[in-house]
Design a protein around this motif. Structure first.
Motif, PDB file in Angstrom:
ATOM      1  N   LYS A 211       0.921  -1.187   0.222  1.00  0.00           N
ATOM      2  CA  LYS A 211       0.064  -0.380  -0.594  1.00  0.00           C
ATOM      3  C   LYS A 211       0.782   1.058   0.111  1.00  0.00           C
ATOM      4  N   TYR A 212       0.393   2.411  -0.566  1.00  0.00           N
ATOM      5  CA  TYR A 212       0.800   4.047  -0.267  1.00  0.00           C
ATOM      6  C   TYR A 212       0.100   4.445  -0.305  1.00  0.00           C
ATOM      7  N   GLY A 213      -0.361   4.970   0.513  1.00  0.00           N
ATOM      8  CA  GLY A 213      -1.408   5.520   1.013  1.00  0.00           C
ATOM      9  C   GLY A 213      -2.434   4.640   1.577  1.00  0.00           C
ATOM     10  N   ASN A 214      -3.338   4.940   0.727  1.00  0.00           N
ATOM     11  CA  ASN A 214      -4.520   4.402   0.829  1.00  0.00           C
ATOM     12  C   ASN A 214      -4.839   3.658  -0.788  1.00  0.00           C
ATOM     13  N   HIS A 215      -3.651   3.330  -1.631  1.00  0.00           N
ATOM     14  CA  HIS A 215      -3.843   3.324  -3.096  1.00  0.00           C
ATOM     15  C   HIS A 215      -2.822   1.976  -2.611  1.00  0.00           C
ATOM     16  N   GLU A 216      -3.683   1.026  -3.147  1.00  0.00           N
ATOM     17  CA  GLU A 216      -3.222  -0.486  -3.034  1.00  0.00           C
ATOM     18  C   GLU A 216      -2.863  -1.393  -3.957  1.00  0.00           C
ATOM     19  N   VAL A 217      -1.437  -0.812  -4.468  1.00  0.00           N
ATOM     20  CA  VAL A 217      -0.773  -1.157  -5.024  1.00  0.00           C
ATOM     21  C   VAL A 217      -0.912  -2.641  -5.510  1.00  0.00           C
ATOM     22  N   VAL A 218      -0.583  -3.383  -4.542  1.00  0.00           N
ATOM     23  CA  VAL A 218      -0.290  -5.075  -4.715  1.00  0.00           C
ATOM     24  C   VAL A 218      -1.541  -5.809  -3.997  1.00  0.00           C
TER      25      VAL A 218
ATOM     26  N   GLY B 271       2.149  -8.407 -17.354  1.00  0.00           N
ATOM     27  CA  GLY B 271       0.823  -6.993 -17.406  1.00  0.00           C
ATOM     28  C   GLY B 271       0.827  -5.712 -17.426  1.00  0.00           C
ATOM     29  N   PRO B 272       0.035  -4.854 -18.223  1.00  0.00           N
ATOM     30  CA  PRO B 272       0.109  -3.606 -18.770  1.00  0.00           C
ATOM     31  C   PRO B 272       0.918  -2.163 -17.670  1.00  0.00           C
ATOM     32  N   ASN B 273       1.509  -1.849 -18.137  1.00  0.00           N
ATOM     33  CA  ASN B 273       2.246  -0.283 -17.466  1.00  0.00           C
ATOM     34  C   ASN B 273       1.135  -0.315 -16.396  1.00  0.00           C
ATOM     35  N   GLY B 274       1.741  -0.253 -14.708  1.00  0.00           N
ATOM     36  CA  GLY B 274       1.405   0.318 -14.091  1.00  0.00           C
ATOM     37  C   GLY B 274       0.304  -0.544 -12.851  1.00  0.00           C
ATOM     38  N   ALA B 275       0.373  -2.033 -13.826  1.00  0.00           N
ATOM     39  CA  ALA B 275       0.266  -3.097 -12.843  1.00  0.00           C
ATOM     40  C   ALA B 275       0.547  -3.698 -11.836  1.00  0.00           C
ATOM     41  N   GLY B 276       1.933  -2.633 -11.120  1.00  0.00           N
ATOM     42  CA  GLY B 276       2.409  -3.642  -9.917  1.00  0.00           C
ATOM     43  C   GLY B 276       3.284  -4.685 -10.092  1.00  0.00           C
ATOM     44  N   LYS B 277       4.094  -4.664 -11.389  1.00  0.00           N
ATOM     45  CA  LYS B 277       4.987  -5.492 -11.597  1.00  0.00           C
ATOM     46  C   LYS B 277       6.528  -5.456 -10.702  1.00  0.00           C
ATOM     47  N   THR B 278       6.530  -3.907 -11.586  1.00  0.00           N
ATOM     48  CA  THR B 278       7.756  -3.434 -10.673  1.00  0.00           C
ATOM     49  C   THR B 278       7.437  -3.619  -9.225  1.00  0.00           C
ATOM     50  N   THR B 279       6.625  -3.520  -8.878  1.00  0.00           N
ATOM     51  CA  THR B 279       6.675  -3.493  -7.127  1.00  0.00           C
ATOM     52  C   THR B 279       7.101  -4.555  -6.585  1.00  0.00           C
ATOM     53  N   ILE B 280       6.685  -5.612  -7.265  1.00  0.00           N
ATOM     54  CA  ILE B 280       5.964  -7.039  -6.836  1.00  0.00           C
ATOM     55  C   ILE B 280       7.757  -7.199  -6.908  1.00  0.00           C
TER      56      ILE B 280
ATOM     57  N   PRO C 149      17.242  -4.429 -12.935  1.00  0.00           N
ATOM     58  CA  PRO C 149      16.728  -3.516 -13.279  1.00  0.00           C
ATOM     59  C   PRO C 149      15.659  -3.470 -14.076  1.00  0.00           C
ATOM     60  N   GLN C 150      14.671  -2.425 -13.725  1.00  0.00           N
ATOM     61  CA  GLN C 150      13.880  -1.490 -15.222  1.00  0.00           C
ATOM     62  C   GLN C 150      14.196  -0.791 -16.644  1.00  0.00           C
ATOM     63  N   HIS C 151      15.249   0.019 -15.617  1.00  0.00           N
ATOM     64  CA  HIS C 151      16.046   0.820 -16.065  1.00  0.00           C
ATOM     65  C   HIS C 151      17.964   1.444 -16.057  1.00  0.00           C
TER      66      HIS C 151
ATOM     67  N   SER D 170      11.053  10.114 -13.236  1.00  0.00           N
ATOM     68  CA  SER D 170      10.315   9.777 -12.155  1.00  0.00           C
ATOM     69  C   SER D 170      10.071   8.813 -10.654  1.00  0.00           C
ATOM     70  N   LYS D 171      11.050   7.717 -10.922  1.00  0.00           N
ATOM     71  CA  LYS D 171      10.677   6.940  -9.946  1.00  0.00           C
ATOM     72  C   LYS D 171      11.139   7.156  -9.052  1.00  0.00           C
ATOM     73  N   SER D 172      12.716   8.091  -8.731  1.00  0.00           N
ATOM     74  CA  SER D 172      12.664   8.377  -6.868  1.00  0.00           C
ATOM     75  C   SER D 172      11.671   9.565  -6.767  1.00  0.00           C
TER      76      SER D 172
ATOM     77  N   PRO E 229       8.076  10.714  -4.887  1.00  0.00           N
ATOM     78  CA  PRO E 229       6.915   9.923  -4.796  1.00  0.00           C
ATOM     79  C   PRO E 229       5.668  10.083  -5.345  1.00  0.00           C
ATOM     80  N   LYS E 230       5.512   8.802  -6.229  1.00  0.00           N
ATOM     81  CA  LYS E 230       4.097   9.671  -7.088  1.00  0.00           C
ATOM     82  C   LYS E 230       2.669   9.793  -6.388  1.00  0.00           C
ATOM     83  N   LYS E 231       1.993  10.686  -7.230  1.00  0.00           N
ATOM     84  CA  LYS E 231       0.463  10.772  -6.758  1.00  0.00           C
ATOM     85  C   LYS E 231       0.230  10.001  -5.901  1.00  0.00           C
ATOM     86  N   VAL E 232      -0.299   9.640  -4.814  1.00  0.00           N
ATOM     87  CA  VAL E 232      -1.094   8.493  -4.218  1.00  0.00           C
ATOM     88  C   VAL E 232      -2.390   8.737  -5.023  1.00  0.00           C
ATOM     89  N   ARG E 233      -3.139   7.948  -4.473  1.00  0.00           N
ATOM     90  CA  ARG E 233      -4.475   8.019  -5.876  1.00  0.00           C
ATOM     91  C   ARG E 233      -5.370   7.510  -4.355  1.00  0.00           C
TER      92      ARG E 233
HETATM   93  N1  LIG Z   1       6.901   5.032  -4.745  1.00  0.00           N
HETATM   94  C1  LIG Z   1       5.219   4.583  -4.687  1.00  0.00           C
HETATM   95  N2  LIG Z   1       4.331   5.765  -4.140  1.00  0.00           N
HETATM   96  C2  LIG Z   1       2.667   5.765  -4.838  1.00  0.00           C
HETATM   97  N3  LIG Z   1       2.923   4.700  -5.688  1.00  0.00           N
HETATM   98  C3  LIG Z   1       3.315   4.190  -6.654  1.00  0.00           C
HETATM   99  C4  LIG Z   1       4.870   4.384  -6.476  1.00  0.00           C
HETATM  100  N4  LIG Z   1       5.748   2.920  -6.936  1.00  0.00           N
HETATM  101  C5  LIG Z   1       4.827   3.328  -7.574  1.00  0.00           C
HETATM  102  N5  LIG Z   1       3.108   3.098  -7.323  1.00  0.00           N
HETATM  103  C6  LIG Z   1       1.936   3.079  -8.263  1.00  0.00           C
HETATM  104  O1  LIG Z   1       2.332   1.655  -8.537  1.00  0.00           O
HETATM  105  C7  LIG Z   1       1.487   1.235  -9.685  1.00  0.00           C
HETATM  106  C8  LIG Z   1       2.076   0.604  -9.757  1.00  0.00           C
HETATM  107  O2  LIG Z   1       3.335   0.227 -10.048  1.00  0.00           O
HETATM  108  P1  LIG Z   1       4.918   0.075 -11.360  1.00  0.00           P
HETATM  109  O3  LIG Z   1       4.761  -1.497 -10.195  1.00  0.00           O
HETATM  110  O4  LIG Z   1       5.326   0.894 -11.204  1.00  0.00           O
HETATM  111  O5  LIG Z   1       4.070  -1.304 -12.271  1.00  0.00           O
HETATM  112  P2  LIG Z   1       4.411  -1.916 -13.816  1.00  0.00           P
HETATM  113  O6  LIG Z   1       5.531  -2.513 -13.817  1.00  0.00           O
HETATM  114  O7  LIG Z   1       3.579  -2.967 -13.341  1.00  0.00           O
HETATM  115  O8  LIG Z   1       4.073  -0.972 -14.747  1.00  0.00           O
HETATM  116  C9  LIG Z   1       1.057   1.885 -10.213  1.00  0.00           C
HETATM  117  O9  LIG Z   1       0.096   2.760 -10.075  1.00  0.00           O
HETATM  118  C10 LIG Z   1       2.344   3.777  -9.167  1.00  0.00           C
HETATM  119  O10 LIG Z   1       1.525   4.828  -9.630  1.00  0.00           O
END
Ligand SMILES: Nc1ncnc2c1ncn2[C@@H]1O[C@H](COP(=O)(O)OP(=O)(O)O)[C@@H](O)[C@H]1O
Ligand SMILES: [Mg+2]
Lengths: 301, 90, 261
Positions: A12-19, A36-45, A78-80, B80-82, B84-88
């Protein structure tokens, strides 16, 4: 025992459940695609498996032990990848190998092998700052393999490359896959299909499907009616609100129609076509391709 | 009474050994900075700007170049990785 | 091979490739030359420039050799030298942190402590070499233009002064762990360090807790051979502050989710 066991993974980032409650496992020798599409949460996992990002829930075990003590057994691309631009390719490998406590003479030998494997022997003494994207990716793969990891994790290894570079890397990964256990992420189904036998499809942080490609096709494939006729759009418009119809996709003068029940759907569609006196050129029942399964799942989740 | 400089030849002789090290140090910094700048894969504008700084500002110029001029994109946060992204809010 | 050695070798290579290994000592050598040369020739330069207009006389104090050396520390090293040290070290943590390299190398077998120690030792050696070479040139010029000073006093004074430099270094490392943008790191560090240096001019008991006061101790050792009162308290406080800065940097970085590639 599984090599990698991920249970109820949560971020979770704040209230946003990323995974959200992701469960999967990888066995020795498998090649698994995290799709998964962009933003799916792959990198986070992936970053959670490597203990770069902290878990907010769940558990990750590598060889049955907690993952934060085991990350030295993982090779990570890493991705980048942005390595020190002032180092040469060889110096980076010496550095990364040294950090993994490899003896100097073994290291030299292994570096030579790896440079040959990834095709960077010619430019090993050039500064990384002068490398192209594809060369950096290759170097990234070499450094990920330098300590002979139990598990190789790559985050979108081919996504940023041009078609030729992507081809090269895919061929390279096919070679590597014969000896290593691989988890790699991609947003392109084709790459996953080409390289791996197992797939994890995720979207919006949720695991949608988990299994071998054959299993996925068998278990989730649905039939589609393809109808081809001029001026289809008016006709399909009328179908929108029908109960039997699951979805309609219109491209040019062809429509892909998914129905809830094949027999009823077919009869209903045919009678409706007759009623509307639609001059059809084609009426066909086909099975979904993997791509169509993937798109359907991502859209409906 | 007179204004202006008035230096005897033998006075220069006394000064020279003392000033020579400064000159040498300056020359080293100056040439290393300039050679590095010329080798660099950068725009002409960039080279003119830093070239001017290196040549015109004694001693400090080359050092400014080493500290600020050689910093590359790699020093800056990547994409933009470093940040923090906007938290929805859900 | 030992991981700490590997990290240290990397620091060394970085310093070579970025020319830091060249310019840092050279700047201090400049500063070292500047003080004796200008003190010695200032009267002469003024005379040569035609002297002063009638009615104005400046009495330049007659400086002794040890006073000239001491002022190389306080007037050159502690001002331009301090700024140069901050500029040389402002990015050492922040750049690795920002571009994700720190998070990346921590996925290997390394720990934050090893990483920070390699940064500390690498730059401590570089700074030691630089102030040593800088002061050596100052000593040469002073011995040539003025007269010899006890080498033992010079060495002791410089040693004490070096602890203050180590404090500068670890302070910048701590600020570098805390902040991300190098200009902000540089400004904050320079501001605080110059502030500490400036308040040493004030009288007051709190001086003994100020690491910048070590610079005054060094001056006293070089000019008189004796330390000022409470020397060991200041020394202990400075060493404790150095350790504190390192612990702070380690715990802050380990608690934070680092930016990654
Ligand atoms: N540091 C962070 N703070 C808040 N939200 C984040 C952070 N890192 C990633 N996210 C959110 O997590 C979601 C998944 O991101 P990511 O794992 O990079 O996706 P993918 O690698 O599948 O494209 C995105 O909606 C992104 O905005
Ligand atoms: Mg990603």
């Amino acid at each position: 025992m599984h090599l990698l066991q991920v249970s109820q993974l949560q971020k979770k980032y704040g209230n946003h459940e990323v995974v959200q409650n992701v469960d999967f496992h990888i066995n020795q020798g498998e090649c698994v695609a995290l799709l998964g599409p962009n933003g799916a949460g792959k990198t986070t996992i992936i970053k959670m498996i490597l203990d770069i990002n902290k878990l907010t829930g769940g558990k990750i075990l590598l060889n049955g032990k907690r993952h934060d003590q085991m990350r030295k057994f993982i090779g990570y691309l890493p991705q980048h990848p942005t390595f020190y631009p002032w180092m040469t390719g060889r110096e980076l490998l010496i550095f990364m190998g040294g950090l993994s406590n490899i003896e100097r003479d073994i290291l030299e030998e292994r570096i030579n092998e790896l440079l040959k494997l990834v095709g960077l022997s010619e430019v090993e003494n050039q500064l990384i700052g002068t490398y192209s994207g594809g060369m950096k990716q290759r170097l990234g793969i070499a450094q990920a393999l330098i300590h002979q990891p139990k598990l190789l994790i790559m985050d979108e290894p081919v996504s940023a490359l041009d078609p030729l570079g992507r081809r090269d890397i895919l061929e390279l990964l096919k070679v590597i896959k014969q000896k290593s256990t691989i988890l790699f992420s991609t947003h392109i189904l084709h790459d996953a299909e080409e390289l791996c036998d197992k797939m994890l499809i995720i979207n919006k942080g949720q695991l949608l499907v988990n299994g071998s490609i054959h299993q996925i096709i068998e278990q989730t494939q649905k039939p589609i009616f393809i109808i081809q006729a001029p001026r289809l759009s008016e006709w399909t418009h009328q179908l929108m609100n029908e109960d039997l119809i699951e979805s309609i996709e219109l491209t040019g003068n062809a429509a892909k129609v998914r129905v809830k029940n094949i027999e009823q759907g077919r009869d209903w569609l045919l009678s409706h076509i007759l009623k509307a006196q639609l001059p059809i050129q084609k009426f066909e029942l086909v099975q979904e391709s993997l791509e169509e399964i993937f798109l359907r799942m991502v859209k409906s989740s | 009474m007179h204004y202006g400089y008035h230096i005897e030849i033998d006075e220069i002789g006394a000064w020279l050994p003392l000033l020579l090290p400064i000159l040498i140090l300056h020359l080293i910094l100056f040439s290393v900075a300039l050679v590095d700048l010329l080798k660099r894969d950068q725009s002409t504008d960039y080279k003119w700007l830093w070239g001017a700084v290196i040549i015109l500002v004694n001693i400090i110029g080359p050092i400014l170049y080493f500290v600020l001029g050689r910093r590359q994109r790699s020093d800056a946060p990547t994409s933009s990785k470093s940040t923090p992204k906007k938290v929805r809010k859900s | 091979m030992n991981r700490f050695t590997v990290l240290l070798q990397k620091e060394w290579l970085d310093a070579k490739r970025s020319y830091k290994l060249l310019w840092l000592p050279v700047v201090f050598m400049f500063l070292g030359i500047l003080q004796p040369l200008s003190s010695f020739y200032l009267p002469e330069i003024l005379k040569m420039a035609g002297g002063l207009p009638d009615g104005i006389t400046i009495t330049l104090p007659e400086l002794t050799a040890s006073e000239v050396l001491a002022s190389a520390l306080t007037d050159q090293f502690d001002q331009l030298g301090l700024i140069v040290i901050v500029m040389a070290t402002m990015g050492i943590i922040a750049s690795d942190k920002n571009n994700g390299m720190l998070a990346f190398i921590l996925t290997r077998n390394t720990t934050l402590v090893e990483y920070l120690l390699s940064k500390l030792v690498g730059h401590a050696v570089m700074i030691a070499g630089s102030i040593f070479l800088g002061f050596l040139t100052a000593v040469f010029y002073t011995f040539y233009l003025y007269q010899a000073v006890s080498v033992a006093r010079i060495a002791a004074g410089l040693g004490v002064y070096y602890i203050w430099c180590l404090f500068m270094l670890t302070f910048v490392i701590a600020i570098g762990a805390l902040l991300s943008r190098t200009p902000a790191i540089a400004l904050l560090s320079i501001f605080v360090l110059i502030f500490l240096k400036t308040i040493t001019l004030l009288e007051g008991g709190f001086q003994i807790l100020n690491p910048a006061h070590l610079s005054n101790q060094a001056v006293s050792i070089i000019t008189s051979g004796n330390v000022l009162p409470h020397f060991f308290i200041t020394m202990t406080v400075s060493v404790l502050l150095i350790v504190f800065c390192l612990i702070f940097a380690t715990s802050y970085l380990s608690r934070k989710e680092l930016p990654s590639m």
